[in-house]
Design a protein around this motif. Structure first.
Motif, short mmCIF file in Angstrom:
data_model
loop_
_atom_site.label_atom_id
_atom_site.label_comp_id
_atom_site.label_asym_id
_atom_site.label_seq_id
_atom_site.Cartn_x
_atom_site.Cartn_y
_atom_site.Cartn_z
N GLN A 272 0.84 -1.19 0.00
CA GLN A 272 0.00 0.00 0.00
C GLN A 272 0.88 1.24 0.00
O GLN A 272 2.05 1.17 0.33
CB GLN A 272 -0.94 0.02 1.21
N VAL A 273 0.28 2.36 -0.36
CA VAL A 273 1.02 3.62 -0.41
C VAL A 273 1.42 4.04 1.00
O VAL A 273 0.62 4.02 1.93
CB VAL A 273 0.17 4.72 -1.05
N GLN A 274 2.71 4.38 1.13
CA GLN A 274 3.20 4.91 2.41
C GLN A 274 4.04 6.14 2.14
O GLN A 274 4.88 6.15 1.23
CB GLN A 274 4.06 3.86 3.14
N LEU A 275 3.81 7.16 2.93
CA LEU A 275 4.60 8.39 2.89
C LEU A 275 5.08 8.65 4.31
O LEU A 275 4.27 8.80 5.22
CB LEU A 275 3.76 9.56 2.39
N VAL A 276 6.40 8.69 4.50
CA VAL A 276 6.96 8.86 5.83
C VAL A 276 7.84 10.11 5.83
O VAL A 276 8.92 10.13 5.23
CB VAL A 276 7.78 7.63 6.26
N GLU A 277 7.34 11.14 6.51
CA GLU A 277 8.06 12.41 6.61
C GLU A 277 9.00 12.39 7.82
O GLU A 277 8.67 11.82 8.86
CB GLU A 277 7.08 13.58 6.74
N SER A 278 10.14 13.05 7.68
CA SER A 278 11.09 13.16 8.78
C SER A 278 11.93 14.42 8.61
O SER A 278 11.88 15.06 7.57
CB SER A 278 11.99 11.93 8.82
N GLY A 279 12.68 14.74 9.66
CA GLY A 279 13.61 15.87 9.59
C GLY A 279 13.15 17.12 10.31
O GLY A 279 13.89 18.10 10.37
N GLY A 280 11.95 17.12 10.84
CA GLY A 280 11.46 18.28 11.55
C GLY A 280 12.16 18.45 12.89
O GLY A 280 12.96 17.62 13.31
N GLY A 281 11.84 19.56 13.55
CA GLY A 281 12.43 19.82 14.86
C GLY A 281 12.25 21.25 15.27
O GLY A 281 11.50 22.01 14.64
N LEU A 282 12.95 21.63 16.33
CA LEU A 282 12.92 22.99 16.85
C LEU A 282 14.15 23.73 16.34
O LEU A 282 15.27 23.24 16.49
CB LEU A 282 12.91 22.97 18.38
N VAL A 283 13.93 24.89 15.75
CA VAL A 283 15.03 25.67 15.20
C VAL A 283 14.79 27.14 15.50
O VAL A 283 13.64 27.58 15.58
CB VAL A 283 15.17 25.41 13.68
N GLN A 284 15.87 27.89 15.65
CA GLN A 284 15.74 29.32 15.91
C GLN A 284 15.42 30.07 14.61
O GLN A 284 15.75 29.60 13.52
CB GLN A 284 17.04 29.86 16.51
N PRO A 285 14.80 31.23 14.72
CA PRO A 285 14.56 32.05 13.52
C PRO A 285 15.87 32.29 12.78
O PRO A 285 16.92 32.54 13.40
CB PRO A 285 14.00 33.34 14.09
N SER B 94 16.46 30.27 6.21
CA SER B 94 15.92 31.54 6.71
C SER B 94 14.54 31.36 7.32
O SER B 94 13.60 32.11 7.03
CB SER B 94 15.86 32.58 5.57
N LEU B 95 14.43 30.38 8.18
CA LEU B 95 13.13 30.05 8.75
C LEU B 95 12.60 31.17 9.64
O LEU B 95 13.37 31.87 10.32
CB LEU B 95 13.22 28.74 9.54
N LYS B 96 11.27 31.30 9.59
CA LYS B 96 10.57 32.33 10.36
C LYS B 96 9.57 31.68 11.31
O LYS B 96 9.13 30.56 11.04
CB LYS B 96 9.81 33.26 9.40
N PRO B 97 9.19 32.36 12.37
CA PRO B 97 8.19 31.78 13.28
C PRO B 97 6.91 31.37 12.55
O PRO B 97 6.29 30.37 12.93
CB PRO B 97 7.94 32.91 14.28
N GLU B 98 6.54 32.10 11.52
CA GLU B 98 5.31 31.77 10.78
C GLU B 98 5.44 30.51 9.93
O GLU B 98 4.45 30.06 9.35
CB GLU B 98 4.85 32.94 9.91
N ASP B 99 6.63 29.93 9.86
CA ASP B 99 6.81 28.64 9.18
C ASP B 99 6.47 27.47 10.10
O ASP B 99 6.46 26.32 9.66
CB ASP B 99 8.25 28.49 8.69
#
Length: 117
Positions: free
Chosen positions: A1-14, A85-90
Motif C-alpha cells: 500500500q502507499v506509504q509516505l513517511v516524513e522526517s527531519g522536523g524539529g525545533l530551530v531558531q529564527p 531563513s526560517l521564520k516563526p510563521e513557518d
C-alpha cells in the motif's frame, strides 16, 4: 500500500535551516509529481512546494519563495524540502503527498517544524 513517511522536523531558531525528507513506497514514485504541504494550528493545510516527476519544474507558495527548495531523488523514492531563513510563521506540521498543486491519496503522519527563539 502507499506509504509516505516524513522526517527531519524539529525545533530551530529564527533564521535557521532544516531539511525535510519524505520516503515514499507502494507506488511508482518516478511517475508522480510530489508536493509538500503544511498545516499550522487553527489553519487549513496549504501547499508549500511541488515538483514534477522528473524534477524539471517546481512551484512554490509566495511565502516561501527564495527560502525553500524542493528536490527529489527518484532512485531513493524520496522528496526533500530544504528550508532556509526560517521564520516563526513557518511553524507547522509538514506533509508530503502526490500531486503538483492538488494533493491526492492518503497522507502520512507529518513532521513538526517549530521555529522559535
Amino acid at each position: 500500500q502507499v506509504q509516505l513517511v516524513e522526517s527531519g522536523g524539529g525545533l530551530v531558531q529564527p533564521g535557521g535551516s532544516l531539511r525535510l525528507s519524505c520516503a515514499a513506497s507502494g507506488f511508482t514514485f518516478s511517475s508522480y509529481a510530489m508536493s509538500w504541504y503544511r498545516q499550522a494550528p487553527g489553519k487549513e493545510r496549504e501547499l508549500v512546494a511541488g515538483i514534477t516527476p522528473g524534477g524539471g519544474s517546481t512551484n512554490y507558495a509566495d511565502s516561501v519563495k527564495g527560502r525553500f527548495t524542493i528536490s527529489r531523488d527518484n532512485a531513493k523514492n524520496t522528496v526533500y524540502l530544504q528550508m532556509n531563513s526560517l521564520k516563526p510563521e513557518d511553524t507547522a506540521v509538514y506533509y508530503c503527498n502526490k500531486g503538483y498543486t492538488v494533493p491526492f491519496g492518503s497522507w502520512g503522519q507529518g513532521t513538526q517544524v517549530t521555529v522559535s527563539s
